[in-house]
Design a protein around this motif. Structure first.
Motif, PDB file in Angstrom:
ATOM      1  N   GLY A 336      41.681  40.121  50.097  1.00  0.00           N
ATOM      2  CA  GLY A 336      42.629  39.050  50.370  1.00  0.00           C
ATOM      3  C   GLY A 336      42.901  38.202  49.149  1.00  0.00           C
ATOM      4  N   LYS A 337      41.878  38.018  48.340  1.00  0.00           N
ATOM      5  CA  LYS A 337      42.037  37.106  47.206  1.00  0.00           C
ATOM      6  C   LYS A 337      42.873  37.701  46.085  1.00  0.00           C
ATOM      7  CE  LYS A 337      40.037  33.645  48.834  1.00  0.00           C
ATOM      8  NZ  LYS A 337      40.835  32.482  49.189  1.00  0.00           N
ATOM      9  N   LEU A 338      42.967  39.032  46.039  1.00  0.00           N
ATOM     10  CA  LEU A 338      43.728  39.648  44.942  1.00  0.00           C
ATOM     11  C   LEU A 338      45.180  39.189  44.970  1.00  0.00           C
ATOM     12  CD1 LEU A 338      42.224  43.215  45.002  1.00  0.00           C
ATOM     13  CD2 LEU A 338      42.077  41.580  43.154  1.00  0.00           C
ATOM     14  N   GLN A 339      45.708  39.033  46.175  1.00  0.00           N
ATOM     15  CA  GLN A 339      47.096  38.583  46.284  1.00  0.00           C
ATOM     16  C   GLN A 339      47.245  37.177  45.698  1.00  0.00           C
ATOM     17  OE1 GLN A 339      49.642  40.436  47.088  1.00  0.00           O
ATOM     18  NE2 GLN A 339      50.956  38.708  46.590  1.00  0.00           N
ATOM     19  N   GLU A 340      46.208  36.383  45.886  1.00  0.00           N
ATOM     20  CA  GLU A 340      46.274  35.025  45.336  1.00  0.00           C
ATOM     21  C   GLU A 340      46.362  35.044  43.811  1.00  0.00           C
ATOM     22  OE1 GLU A 340      44.147  31.485  47.044  1.00  0.00           O
ATOM     23  OE2 GLU A 340      42.908  31.836  45.295  1.00  0.00           O
ATOM     24  N   TYR A 341      45.564  35.910  43.184  1.00  0.00           N
ATOM     25  CA  TYR A 341      45.648  36.000  41.719  1.00  0.00           C
ATOM     26  C   TYR A 341      47.055  36.412  41.306  1.00  0.00           C
ATOM     27  CZ  TYR A 341      40.599  36.590  42.399  1.00  0.00           C
ATOM     28  OH  TYR A 341      39.315  36.473  42.798  1.00  0.00           O
ATOM     29  N   ASN A 342      47.602  37.394  42.056  1.00  0.00           N
ATOM     30  CA  ASN A 342      48.941  37.848  41.711  1.00  0.00           C
ATOM     31  C   ASN A 342      49.950  36.730  41.833  1.00  0.00           C
ATOM     32  OD1 ASN A 342      48.107  40.395  41.153  1.00  0.00           O
ATOM     33  ND2 ASN A 342      48.538  41.193  43.194  1.00  0.00           N
ATOM     34  N   ASP A 343      49.845  35.965  42.922  1.00  0.00           N
ATOM     35  CA  ASP A 343      50.808  34.898  43.143  1.00  0.00           C
ATOM     36  C   ASP A 343      50.720  33.839  42.064  1.00  0.00           C
ATOM     37  OD1 ASP A 343      51.809  36.028  45.357  1.00  0.00           O
ATOM     38  OD2 ASP A 343      50.690  34.823  46.795  1.00  0.00           O
ATOM     39  N   VAL A 344      49.500  33.450  41.756  1.00  0.00           N
ATOM     40  CA  VAL A 344      49.371  32.292  40.874  1.00  0.00           C
ATOM     41  C   VAL A 344      49.440  32.694  39.414  1.00  0.00           C
ATOM     42  CG1 VAL A 344      46.862  32.202  40.657  1.00  0.00           C
ATOM     43  CG2 VAL A 344      48.158  30.102  40.674  1.00  0.00           C
ATOM     44  N   PHE A 345      49.107  33.926  39.099  1.00  0.00           N
ATOM     45  CA  PHE A 345      49.037  34.260  37.668  1.00  0.00           C
ATOM     46  C   PHE A 345      49.815  35.519  37.290  1.00  0.00           C
ATOM     47  CE2 PHE A 345      46.830  35.963  33.895  1.00  0.00           C
ATOM     48  CZ  PHE A 345      47.057  34.903  33.051  1.00  0.00           C
ATOM     49  N   THR A 346      49.474  36.652  37.917  1.00  0.00           N
ATOM     50  CA  THR A 346      49.999  37.927  37.431  1.00  0.00           C
ATOM     51  C   THR A 346      51.516  37.988  37.464  1.00  0.00           C
ATOM     52  OG1 THR A 346      48.089  38.811  38.553  1.00  0.00           O
ATOM     53  CG2 THR A 346      49.563  40.385  37.550  1.00  0.00           C
ATOM     54  N   ASN A 347      52.105  37.548  38.568  1.00  0.00           N
ATOM     55  CA  ASN A 347      53.554  37.664  38.688  1.00  0.00           C
ATOM     56  C   ASN A 347      54.292  36.487  38.096  1.00  0.00           C
ATOM     57  OD1 ASN A 347      53.222  40.039  40.006  1.00  0.00           O
ATOM     58  ND2 ASN A 347      53.188  39.106  42.029  1.00  0.00           N
ATOM     59  N   ASN A 348      53.546  35.533  37.594  1.00  0.00           N
ATOM     60  CA  ASN A 348      54.161  34.344  37.030  1.00  0.00           C
ATOM     61  C   ASN A 348      55.027  34.713  35.820  1.00  0.00           C
ATOM     62  OD1 ASN A 348      54.406  31.913  35.428  1.00  0.00           O
ATOM     63  ND2 ASN A 348      52.963  31.049  36.888  1.00  0.00           N
ATOM     64  N   ILE A 349      56.198  34.104  35.750  1.00  0.00           N
ATOM     65  CA  ILE A 349      57.129  34.458  34.669  1.00  0.00           C
ATOM     66  C   ILE A 349      56.523  34.175  33.299  1.00  0.00           C
ATOM     67  CG2 ILE A 349      58.291  32.224  34.879  1.00  0.00           C
ATOM     68  CD1 ILE A 349      60.180  35.354  33.994  1.00  0.00           C
ATOM     69  N   ILE A 350      55.750  33.099  33.213  1.00  0.00           N
ATOM     70  CA  ILE A 350      55.161  32.759  31.908  1.00  0.00           C
ATOM     71  C   ILE A 350      54.143  33.815  31.503  1.00  0.00           C
ATOM     72  CG2 ILE A 350      53.953  31.007  30.601  1.00  0.00           C
ATOM     73  CD1 ILE A 350      54.956  28.946  32.593  1.00  0.00           C
TER      74      ILE A 350
END
Lengths: 521, 148, 358
Positions: A336-350
């Motif tokens: 479940g937490k992997l999606q959180e990393y993606n949302d907050v960091f991995t997919n971030n435009i910066i």
């Protein structure tokens, strides 16, 4: 496996042939001191397309001025490997462009891994003055009459008039005590010079006086984020040498522990990469979740970072009754937490802008520099030891080798994220089926390895971790060599850094994911 | 050209990814915090039984330790953490001489918790306990006499 | 709404009655300076505490809990520590500039701070080009940062300072454009009038879309002006250890630290003044009883409430995003924010001319 000994005069030609015929991965160069028979080196090679493995060795009888032709133009990683051999054995590699010490200070007297090294502290006291950098280095070359001579050609590493900045040895982004000397042009990096050895503890030298169980205690301190895997490799090597059959239960426990350790390491990678890019919140999220693995480790092994779990013939303790339940809970939680990393960091435009297209390591370079692990796989090289030379239970479980193509920072990052998923997948296949049985087989009270050369390698958290033991039948090894996972990554640094900015150096360093105690040993 | 790669598209998708990030952290803003307040939670805090904090000598019901002063632990220690002093006592009844433990010194400061000593002990006379609060002001206090 | 100018005028008249006019002016100046600096420091302390708690909450932590209940005294302990620390002088540094730099930074932020309208009549500086003054005063803070980086004879500091120069000078432009569009909407540059004009409706509602776009751009650019993440490259701790203030210690470092926080307060304060109506209460036309209740809440509370809300927004952003690279910072400004800001200014002017505002 016994290496193929090559006469020093034919050595260069033979290595060139091997390179041409597809032996493109130089796993390691192991410096050797065979006493009367002279100094030399063992080269461990592999053909990445066929999987063929070969060891060659070369000897040089002259103990005063030993010299071996270099192979660093054939395999780029040899540049640092040969410097390491020079540092510890004093073997000059003729034709090497930058024959400096790698770990020890320039003014160190003697070469410590030689058998005739004088350990007197008066010769090498703790020096209180600064080390003077050897910026202008004259290469050694093999002259016509086969004598070593110092060439007139100057290989300038870094000029004095460039804007030089030191990243490290104490720097938040080097994750330890590694030092880069950078020559800058504005924000852009022109040259990089790597200085290792700030945490060099001489583990290989110490091991030559220790018994095998004692050496095991040191492996956890190499790459502390692959503690289980390192120890697994050494145990496997010793068990292979002594012909110990370990039980299925042990295999299951070891495999699960290796994978938990891999998730642990990758979570730390993710956190630190995020912090290096300035996203401190993601760092805390990663550490929050990593804590759960450490709790499991503490419960089962008694240690959080340094676990001391694998022993020769088994593991230290049996797993706890609620181990399976806890691990399953963790797996569910982590998914479940992997999606959180993606949302907050991995997919971030910066993040994407900072990482995509930055620090590209091509497929060929990855192999030439021997960058195994996630870094190699991000460049498209299927280098997973678990697939290439399966050990433990990896041929029985079903998992995917994560491979990306671009070899940039973003791919290196994604490889690790995806590997967390794969590791969870492996654990879930094993956790319910741990067979009953002994967790440990009885071994002799004193461990002696029969005479010969043995090697084993495992997939550590950040690449191939190899152990090589040459034994004379004693309680201690005659020579033990650990293949560092990080050194090839650092060697590839100057290739990756072409045209990068300081901020890119941080992103590249973070995604290469080296651990300094593993480089320095 | 796809919408994603146009000027407006880049702004749109960029803003969207940033908003997703903001949404995620906002959710965490209101979730329960994970900080463990260590000295206050001593009572509830869970330490694994296997946790290696400090070497000690378990005593039997008569209050004696089980050490036979064989010295295996001192020999096997990679760091020389354990120093054993013994004396030879002659048993008056049988007349056999026997080594007896006088002083078992353990240097907590150089122990690396590899557990080799515990593994090698034939009598299970030493073990690790959970007393991890071992900070002291003086290095010499780290030399601990284990036999009482 | 209570007018603070009655109090200030009373004090003024009292002083003039007992003192000659020159002396009265002097005493007034000292009083005002004292109050401004005191408010400045107290707000900085509140904000440092807030930052630590908000940051902790976003990161699933509790934040400081040790010193005082809920760690309330933590910041005081930190300030005390900072005060008693030695100010280390650096070999081969440019002593004069090195010591001057932190004061320049603080001076610029105190000057800007004194323009903020805390409540009706509670404002130190208020004159007809107040908005201009704010921009001028805030932009010489970059001078202090550049000097700090240059004079401390440290390569990290130097790179940090140069980055900061490039960044702050670029982003001034966007801030200017945003403020300009509000000036276009209100038709005045005096801050008290700007606030008074929002009594019937805050500019962010009256200016609808262009005002909202200006607000967003202002927040982004303001964040960059204060060197906070994701624009914290001048002090990127994972790259340049601490950037331009690497070599500063003790209270000199404290000045940079406080100035950074107060700049954040100022940016948020200006945002609330220009877009969210400053100290004017929330009025919804038609709901008269609601409006009267709102009027009972003092203006200071309105101003600080709005400002701290904007600060919270900026902290939320700071603790979510990774850091940009220097070329991305500059291209974000020149390729995105400036063109959009210009277009927005045009739209705003068009709206005002055509009367499409509320």
């Amino acid at each position: 496996m016994n290496p193929e000994f090559i006469d020093i005069n034919d050595f260069r030609a033979r290595m060139e042939t091997l390179r041409r015929t597809g032996m493109n991965f130089l796993r390691d160069i192991i410096g050797m001191d065979w006493g009367e028979e002279g100094l030399g080196a063992i080269y461990s090679l592999e053909n990445t397309s066929t999987g063929q493995v070969l060891q060659t060795a070369v000897r040089c009888c002259d103990r005063e001025k030993p010299s071996i032709p270099t192979v660093c133009d054939l395999w780029s990683v040899a540049e640092l490997y040969e410097r390491e051999v020079y540092d510890f054995f004093g073997i000059h590699f003729a034709g090497h462009p930058d024959m400096r010490r790698l770990y020890l200070r320039n003014d160190w007297v003697g070469h410590p891994l030689r058998k005739d090294y004088n350990e007197d502290e008066a010769i090498n006291p703790i020096r209180m003055e600064n080390e003077i950098p050897e910026d202008v280095q004259r290469p050694y070359e093999l002259a016509e009459d086969a004598e070593m001579e110092i060439s007139d050609k100057l290989t300038n590493k870094i000029h004095g008039d460039q804007y030089i900045i030191n990243i490290g040895p104490q720097h938040p982004a080097t994750h330890g005590v590694l030092r880069f000397r950078l020559a800058l042009d504005g924000e852009e990096i022109r040259k990089i010079d790597i200085h290792c050895g700030y945490i060099h503890r001489g583990i290989e030298k110490m091991s030559e006086k220790m018994t095998y169980p004692q050496i095991l205690a040191l492996t956890d301190r190499l790459d502390y984020l692959s503690a289980h895997q390192n120890r697994h490799a050494l145990c496997m090597c010793i068990e292979k040498a002594m012909g110990i059959e370990i039980t299925d239960r042990t295999q299951y426990i070891r495999t699960i522990m290796d994978e938990l350790q891999r998730i642990d390491s990758h979570l730390l990678f993710l956190s630190c990469a995020a912090m290096d890019l300035g996203a401190i919140t993601t760092f805390i999220y990663g550490f929050r979740d990593r804590e759960k693995i450490l709790d499991i480790f503490e419960e089962v092994t008694g240690g959080r970072l340094i676990q001391n779990y694998n022993t020769i013939g088994g593991v230290q303790y049996d797993i706890t009754p609620d181990f399976a339940k806890k691990v399953k809970e963790f797996c569910q939680y982590q998914k479940g937490k992997l999606q959180e990393y993606n949302d907050v960091f991995t997919n971030n435009i910066i993040t994407r802008k900072r990482m995509i297209g930055v620090g590209i390591l091509s497929y060929d370079d990855a192999i030439s520099y021997g960058c195994t692990g996630g870094t190699g796989r991000a460049s498209g090289w299927a280098c997973d030891v678990r697939k290439r030379h399966p050990y433990a239970l990896y041929d029985k479980v079903d998992f995917k080798e994560i491979i990306y193509k671009n070899g940039d920072c973003y791919d290196r990052f994604l490889v690790r994220l995806d590997e967390i998923v794969e590791s969870i997948h492996i654990i879930e296949q094993l956790i319910d089926n741990i067979p009953e049985g002994d967790y440990k087989v009885k071994t002799k009270p004193i461990i002696r390895i029969p005479e010969g050369r043995y090697s084993a390698s495992v997939e550590g958290s950040r690449g191939e971790f190899g152990v090589f033991i040459e034994s004379k039948g004693d309680k201690s090894p005659y020579r033990i060599k650990f293949r560092p996972m990080g050194l090839p990554l650092v060697a590839a640094m100057h290739k990756i850094l072409k045209g990068a900015k300081i901020a890119d150096l941080i992103a590249i360093g973070a995604t290469l994911d080296y651990v300094i105690p593993d480089i320095d040993r | 050209m796809e919408f994603k790669e146009t000027y407006i598209g880049r702004i749109f998708y960029g803003m969207r990814s940033l908003l997703i990030g903001l949404h995620t952290t906002l959710k965490e803003f209101f979730t329960k915090k994970v900080t463990e307040q260590y000295p206050e939670n001593r009572k509830t805090q869970h330490i694994s039984e296997r946790h290696r904090a400090m070497l000690y000598m378990p005593l039997d019901e008569n209050g004696n330790n089980k050490c036979i002063a064989c010295g295996l632990c001192a020999n096997t220690c990679p760091n020389g953490t354990i120093v054993i002093k013994t004396k030879t006592v002659t048993d008056e009844e049988t007349g056999k001489s026997k080594k007896v433990l006088v002083d078992y010194t353990y240097d907590l400061g150089s122990c690396m918790y590899c557990q080799l000593c515990v593994n090698v002990c034939p009598k299970e006379a030493i073990a690790f306990n959970n007393h991890f609060e071992n900070a002291v002001f003086d290095r010499s206090k780290l030399f601990i006499k284990l036999n009482k | 709404m209570f007018d603070f100018s009655t109090i200030t005028t009373a004090i003024d008249q009292f002083l003039h009655s007992v003192l000659p006019s020159q002396a009265a002016l002097l005493v007034e100046c000292i009083l005002v300076a004292l109050c401004a600096v005191l408010a400045y420091v107290m707000l900085a302390i509140v904000m440092i505490f807030m930052e630590r708690k908000v940051c902790a909450a976003f990161q699933c932590r509790l934040g400081p809990m040790r010193v005082g209940p809920w760690g309330l005294l933590q910041v005081f302990a930190d300030v005390f520590k900072m005060l008693i620390k030695e100010i280390i002088s650096i070999k081969n540094s440019d002593k004069v500039l090195y010591n001057l730099a932190p004061y320049l930074v603080v001076m610029s932020s105190v000057l800007t701070f004194s323009c903020l309208p805390f409540a009706k009549g509670l404002q130190v500086l208020d004159f007809n080009i107040g908005v201009f003054f704010i921009m001028a005063a805030s932009s010489f803070g970059v001078l202090g940062i550049l000097l700090a980086g240059w004079s401390s004879n440290n390569k990290y500091s130097m790179i940090g300072a140069v980055r900061s120069g490039a960044q702050m000078i670029s982003y001034e432009l966007s801030i200017g454009l945003c403020i300009l569009s509000i000036v276009a909407l209100s038709g005045t540059m005096q801050i008290s009038e700007l606030v008074a004009a929002q009594a019937d409706g805050w500019f962010i509602f009256r200016g609808h879309i262009p005002a909202f776009v200006a607000f967003i751009i202002y927040l982004i650019a303001g964040n960059a002006e204060t060197n906070r993440a994701p624009f914290d490259l001048p002090e990127a701790e994972s790259e340049l250890t601490a950037g331009f203030h690497t070599e500063y210690s003790g209270m000199h470092f404290g000045f940079f630290y406080v100035a950074e926080f107060m700049n954040l307060f100022i940016v948020a304060g200006i945002a609330s003044t220009l877009f969210l109506g400053g100290w004017t209460p929330l009025h919804i036309s038609g709901f008269d009883s609601f409006n009267t209740i709102m009027d009972y809440i003092p203006g200071v509370v309105w101003f600080l409430g709005k400002t701290f809300f904007v600060i919270w927004l900026l902290m939320w952003v700071r603790w979510t995003f990774p850091r940009l690279r220097i070329d991305q910072v500059v291209s974000l400004e020149w390729k995105y924010l400036v063109p959009i800001g210009l277009l927005n200014l045009l739209i705003m002017t068009l709206c005002v001319v055509m009367g499409w505002t509320f």
